[in-house]
Design a protein around this motif. Structure first.
Motif, PDB file in Angstrom:
ATOM      1  N   GLU A   1       0.833  -1.208   0.000  1.00  0.00           N
ATOM      2  CA  GLU A   1       0.000   0.000   0.000  1.00  0.00           C
ATOM      3  C   GLU A   1       0.865   1.255   0.000  1.00  0.00           C
ATOM      4  O   GLU A   1       0.626   2.208  -0.762  1.00  0.00           O
ATOM      5  CB  GLU A   1      -0.927  -0.013   1.216  1.00  0.00           C
ATOM      6  N   TYR A   2       1.899   1.272   0.838  1.00  0.00           N
ATOM      7  CA  TYR A   2       2.824   2.416   0.893  1.00  0.00           C
ATOM      8  C   TYR A   2       3.548   2.585  -0.438  1.00  0.00           C
ATOM      9  O   TYR A   2       3.667   3.700  -0.971  1.00  0.00           O
ATOM     10  CB  TYR A   2       3.828   2.204   2.029  1.00  0.00           C
ATOM     11  N   LEU A   3       4.042   1.474  -0.994  1.00  0.00           N
ATOM     12  CA  LEU A   3       4.765   1.543  -2.263  1.00  0.00           C
ATOM     13  C   LEU A   3       3.877   2.051  -3.387  1.00  0.00           C
ATOM     14  O   LEU A   3       4.336   2.781  -4.277  1.00  0.00           O
ATOM     15  CB  LEU A   3       5.325   0.157  -2.617  1.00  0.00           C
ATOM     16  N   LEU A   4       2.602   1.673  -3.353  1.00  0.00           N
ATOM     17  CA  LEU A   4       1.669   2.156  -4.367  1.00  0.00           C
ATOM     18  C   LEU A   4       1.527   3.675  -4.313  1.00  0.00           C
ATOM     19  O   LEU A   4       1.553   4.362  -5.354  1.00  0.00           O
ATOM     20  CB  LEU A   4       0.305   1.496  -4.159  1.00  0.00           C
ATOM     21  N   ARG A   5       1.392   4.216  -3.119  1.00  0.00           N
ATOM     22  CA  ARG A   5       1.267   5.668  -2.985  1.00  0.00           C
ATOM     23  C   ARG A   5       2.535   6.363  -3.475  1.00  0.00           C
ATOM     24  O   ARG A   5       2.477   7.357  -4.198  1.00  0.00           O
ATOM     25  CB  ARG A   5       0.975   6.048  -1.528  1.00  0.00           C
ATOM     26  N   GLU A   6       3.691   5.822  -3.068  1.00  0.00           N
ATOM     27  CA  GLU A   6       4.957   6.452  -3.455  1.00  0.00           C
ATOM     28  C   GLU A   6       5.240   6.311  -4.942  1.00  0.00           C
ATOM     29  O   GLU A   6       5.899   7.167  -5.545  1.00  0.00           O
ATOM     30  CB  GLU A   6       6.112   5.839  -2.645  1.00  0.00           C
ATOM     31  N   SER A   7       4.742   5.241  -5.555  1.00  0.00           N
ATOM     32  CA  SER A   7       5.033   5.004  -6.965  1.00  0.00           C
ATOM     33  C   SER A   7       4.469   6.095  -7.863  1.00  0.00           C
ATOM     34  O   SER A   7       4.975   6.334  -8.962  1.00  0.00           O
ATOM     35  CB  SER A   7       4.478   3.641  -7.394  1.00  0.00           C
TER      36      SER A   7
ATOM     37  N   ARG B   1      -5.785  -3.729   1.682  1.00  0.00           N
ATOM     38  CA  ARG B   1      -6.213  -2.355   1.412  1.00  0.00           C
ATOM     39  C   ARG B   1      -5.483  -1.720   0.242  1.00  0.00           C
ATOM     40  O   ARG B   1      -5.897  -0.670  -0.258  1.00  0.00           O
ATOM     41  CB  ARG B   1      -6.035  -1.489   2.655  1.00  0.00           C
ATOM     42  N   GLU B   2      -4.384  -2.340  -0.213  1.00  0.00           N
ATOM     43  CA  GLU B   2      -3.717  -1.788  -1.386  1.00  0.00           C
ATOM     44  C   GLU B   2      -4.635  -1.796  -2.611  1.00  0.00           C
ATOM     45  O   GLU B   2      -4.406  -1.068  -3.581  1.00  0.00           O
ATOM     46  CB  GLU B   2      -2.425  -2.550  -1.701  1.00  0.00           C
ATOM     47  N   ALA B   3      -5.702  -2.612  -2.560  1.00  0.00           N
ATOM     48  CA  ALA B   3      -6.667  -2.614  -3.664  1.00  0.00           C
ATOM     49  C   ALA B   3      -7.266  -1.224  -3.853  1.00  0.00           C
ATOM     50  O   ALA B   3      -7.474  -0.777  -4.992  1.00  0.00           O
ATOM     51  CB  ALA B   3      -7.770  -3.636  -3.391  1.00  0.00           C
ATOM     52  N   LEU B   4      -7.528  -0.525  -2.752  1.00  0.00           N
ATOM     53  CA  LEU B   4      -8.106   0.821  -2.841  1.00  0.00           C
ATOM     54  C   LEU B   4      -7.129   1.779  -3.518  1.00  0.00           C
ATOM     55  O   LEU B   4      -7.525   2.587  -4.373  1.00  0.00           O
ATOM     56  CB  LEU B   4      -8.467   1.331  -1.448  1.00  0.00           C
ATOM     57  N   GLU B   5      -5.831   1.699  -3.158  1.00  0.00           N
ATOM     58  CA  GLU B   5      -4.832   2.543  -3.799  1.00  0.00           C
ATOM     59  C   GLU B   5      -4.708   2.199  -5.284  1.00  0.00           C
ATOM     60  O   GLU B   5      -4.470   3.073  -6.125  1.00  0.00           O
ATOM     61  CB  GLU B   5      -3.474   2.376  -3.106  1.00  0.00           C
ATOM     62  N   MET B   6      -4.882   0.904  -5.603  1.00  0.00           N
ATOM     63  CA  MET B   6      -4.823   0.486  -6.997  1.00  0.00           C
ATOM     64  C   MET B   6      -5.954   1.119  -7.800  1.00  0.00           C
ATOM     65  O   MET B   6      -5.750   1.618  -8.906  1.00  0.00           O
ATOM     66  CB  MET B   6      -4.916  -1.041  -7.059  1.00  0.00           C
ATOM     67  N   PHE B   7      -7.154   1.104  -7.228  1.00  0.00           N
ATOM     68  CA  PHE B   7      -8.294   1.718  -7.915  1.00  0.00           C
ATOM     69  C   PHE B   7      -8.054   3.217  -8.136  1.00  0.00           C
ATOM     70  O   PHE B   7      -8.375   3.762  -9.197  1.00  0.00           O
ATOM     71  CB  PHE B   7      -9.583   1.518  -7.118  1.00  0.00           C
ATOM     72  N   LYS B   8      -7.490   3.877  -7.131  1.00  0.00           N
ATOM     73  CA  LYS B   8      -7.222   5.309  -7.263  1.00  0.00           C
ATOM     74  C   LYS B   8      -6.234   5.572  -8.390  1.00  0.00           C
ATOM     75  O   LYS B   8      -6.402   6.509  -9.183  1.00  0.00           O
ATOM     76  CB  LYS B   8      -6.673   5.862  -5.941  1.00  0.00           C
ATOM     77  N   ALA B   9      -5.181   4.737  -8.461  1.00  0.00           N
ATOM     78  CA  ALA B   9      -4.179   4.910  -9.518  1.00  0.00           C
ATOM     79  C   ALA B   9      -4.798   4.697 -10.896  1.00  0.00           C
ATOM     80  O   ALA B   9      -4.523   5.440 -11.846  1.00  0.00           O
ATOM     81  CB  ALA B   9      -3.019   3.936  -9.301  1.00  0.00           C
ATOM     82  N   MET B  10      -5.660   3.685 -11.006  1.00  0.00           N
ATOM     83  CA  MET B  10      -6.297   3.384 -12.288  1.00  0.00           C
ATOM     84  C   MET B  10      -7.224   4.502 -12.750  1.00  0.00           C
ATOM     85  O   MET B  10      -7.391   4.732 -13.950  1.00  0.00           O
ATOM     86  CB  MET B  10      -7.104   2.082 -12.174  1.00  0.00           C
ATOM     87  N   SER B  11      -7.845   5.200 -11.801  1.00  0.00           N
ATOM     88  CA  SER B  11      -8.871   6.198 -12.153  1.00  0.00           C
ATOM     89  C   SER B  11      -8.326   7.617 -12.213  1.00  0.00           C
ATOM     90  O   SER B  11      -9.082   8.548 -12.504  1.00  0.00           O
ATOM     91  CB  SER B  11     -10.026   6.135 -11.143  1.00  0.00           C
ATOM     92  N   THR B  12      -7.036   7.798 -11.944  1.00  0.00           N
ATOM     93  CA  THR B  12      -6.489   9.166 -11.894  1.00  0.00           C
ATOM     94  C   THR B  12      -5.309   9.348 -12.830  1.00  0.00           C
ATOM     95  O   THR B  12      -4.336  10.023 -12.493  1.00  0.00           O
ATOM     96  CB  THR B  12      -6.072   9.534 -10.461  1.00  0.00           C
ATOM     97  N   GLY B  13      -5.358   8.719 -13.990  1.00  0.00           N
ATOM     98  CA  GLY B  13      -4.369   9.035 -15.003  1.00  0.00           C
ATOM     99  C   GLY B  13      -3.403   7.939 -15.377  1.00  0.00           C
ATOM    100  O   GLY B  13      -2.595   8.128 -16.289  1.00  0.00           O
TER     101      GLY B  13
END
Length: 419
Positions: free
Chosen positions: A278-284, A300-312
């Motif tokens: 989850e931390y690595l996803l945010r930093e990536s 919970r990294e699934a939530l960060e994954m969804f955010k990354a997919m939907s924001t560019g």
């Protein structure tokens, strides 16, 4: 056959030569290459000494046997060497204590019994500790207080060992990746997919659709992810994030020259130093990625994954364990227990374009279904609307059964695939 007494003596010579080179400070891949070169040189010197003393010459098989034994010894994989060299034939090895070894055949999944690799439980524990010293950063514990450990070997083999809490007292599970499957053409050649499906998947990658690959253990999720990523334009920057590296895109530098690969880190014995997916996803997101890939979402990294997919970061991908296509959404909901199911479903609808589900069949991995995620918001809690595009036909290959939405159909047609 080489005299067994010769190997320890020559391995000591190899070890002394390597010690003068800063061997221990090298990366695992570099250590392996240096060990091979040094072992080959020492084996050739031994062959020359045998020739001078007896007039006999070691044949090619004996030289290969000797060089391999020396490498296995100095790399700490001595007893595992004979198994690892059969990785082209087997996908998994199970070492159940000192006296039982089983191997799973690639493709068929048939289990066969092999000869033991150690003489005692103590020797097996010693083998695991050698692997930890050589290949596990931070040298994690392997004792009654910390009975499980994951170890990654230089060629991508994954070793999971447990002790004290199992019967027999020590067990190893070894997963051997198959890097021979590099492209969609390779999946056609080994009868995993048909040409029409390959054209569809290529268009999906080129169209930068966000994809979740799902399936059970050993169903081929990682292999399919790797193949799909090898279809990405080499000009793109890919960030991969995994608990334990399995994708290994760096093995295909011509296809993926610009990669940033990150791996989670467990806390040390003092409870410090943990680095989560989850931390690595945010930093990536600060690494200017074109695509973000999570090897497997479990929490919970699934939530960060969804955010990354939907924001560019269109064209991002991940995998998730799910025994059926219908189980994908419930499994993703389970990953984020602190969110209401309808909130998770909204995140999925806003970010994901396709679900691809696989199973492991007697003939190898098979895609059972491809679902398009409808991008209108779900009206019912815990439900994501999907349209089935491909469905298994009962013969091992899916058939086209539905049409994508007009918008996605236009994008896919622009990339060379149309209904």
């Amino acid at each position: 056959m080489i005299d067994p007494a010769v190997v320890p003596r020559l391995a000591a010579d190899v070890g002394e030569a390597l010690a003068r080179t800063g061997f221990e400070a090298l990366a695992p891949d570099d250590r392996k290459q240096l060990a091979i070169a040094t072992s080959t040189r020492v084996a050739q010197e031994y062959q020359l000494s045998v020739l001078n003393s007896s007039g006999l010459l070691l044949d090619d098989d004996q030289m290969v046997e000797l060089t391999s034994a020396l490498c296995d010894t100095v790399l700490g994989t001595a007893q595992l060497g004979p198994l690892l060299r059969q990785g082209h034939r087997y996908s998994d090895f199970h070492v159940n204590g000192a006296d039982k070894v089983f191997a799973k055949e690639r493709g068929s999944g048939r289990m066969v019994a092999l000869d033991p690799i150690v003489g005692s439980e103590a020797e097996l524990i010693d083998l695991v500790k050698k692997l930890i010293r050589a290949y596990a950063p931070g040298e994690p514990r392997f004792d009654a207080g910390s009975p499980a450990v994951d170890i990654q070997l230089p060629d991508g083999e994954r070793v999971h060992a447990m002790r004290n809490v199992v019967d027999p007292p020590v067990v190893l599970a070894i997963r051997i990746p198959d890097f021979s499957l590099e492209s969609l053409d390779d999946l056609i050649d080994n009868d995993t997919i048909e040409p029409e499906m390959a054209r569809f998947l290529h268009a999906v990658v080129q169209a930068r659709l966000n994809v979740i690959v799902a399936g059970g253990t050993g169903s081929g999720k990682t292999t399919l992810l790797r193949v799909l990523l090898n279809e990405v334009d080499p000009a793109e920057r890919i960030v991969t994030i995994e608990d334990l590296r399995e994708l290994h895109l760096a093995r295909f530098p011509k296809r993926n020259p610009n990669i940033w690969s990150a791996e989670s880190v467990k806390a040390n014995v003092d409870g410090q130093g943990e680095v989560t997916v989850e931390y690595l996803l945010r930093e990536s997101l600060r690494q200017d990625p074109d695509r973000i890939v999570v090897g497997e979402v479990r929490g919970r990294e699934a939530l960060e994954m969804f955010k990354a997919m939907s924001t560019g970061n269109e064209g991002s991908m991940c995998s998730v364990h799910a025994r059926s296509a219908a189980n994908i959404v419930p499994r993703l909901i389970q990953c984020i227990p602190d969110r209401e199911p309808d909130q998770v479903c909204i995140e999925i609808a806003n970010s994901v374009d396709l679900f691809i589900h696989l199973i492991r069949s007697p003939n190898g991995p098979r895609i059972t279904s491809v679902l398009e995620v409808d991008d209108h918001l779900p009206e019912t809690s815990g439900v994501v609307h999907t349209t089935k595009l491909w469905e298994g036909d009962g013969t091992g290959h899916p058939r086209l059964v539905g049409r994508p939405s007009a918008q996605r159909a236009a994008i896919l047609a622009d990339r060379g695939w149309w209904v």
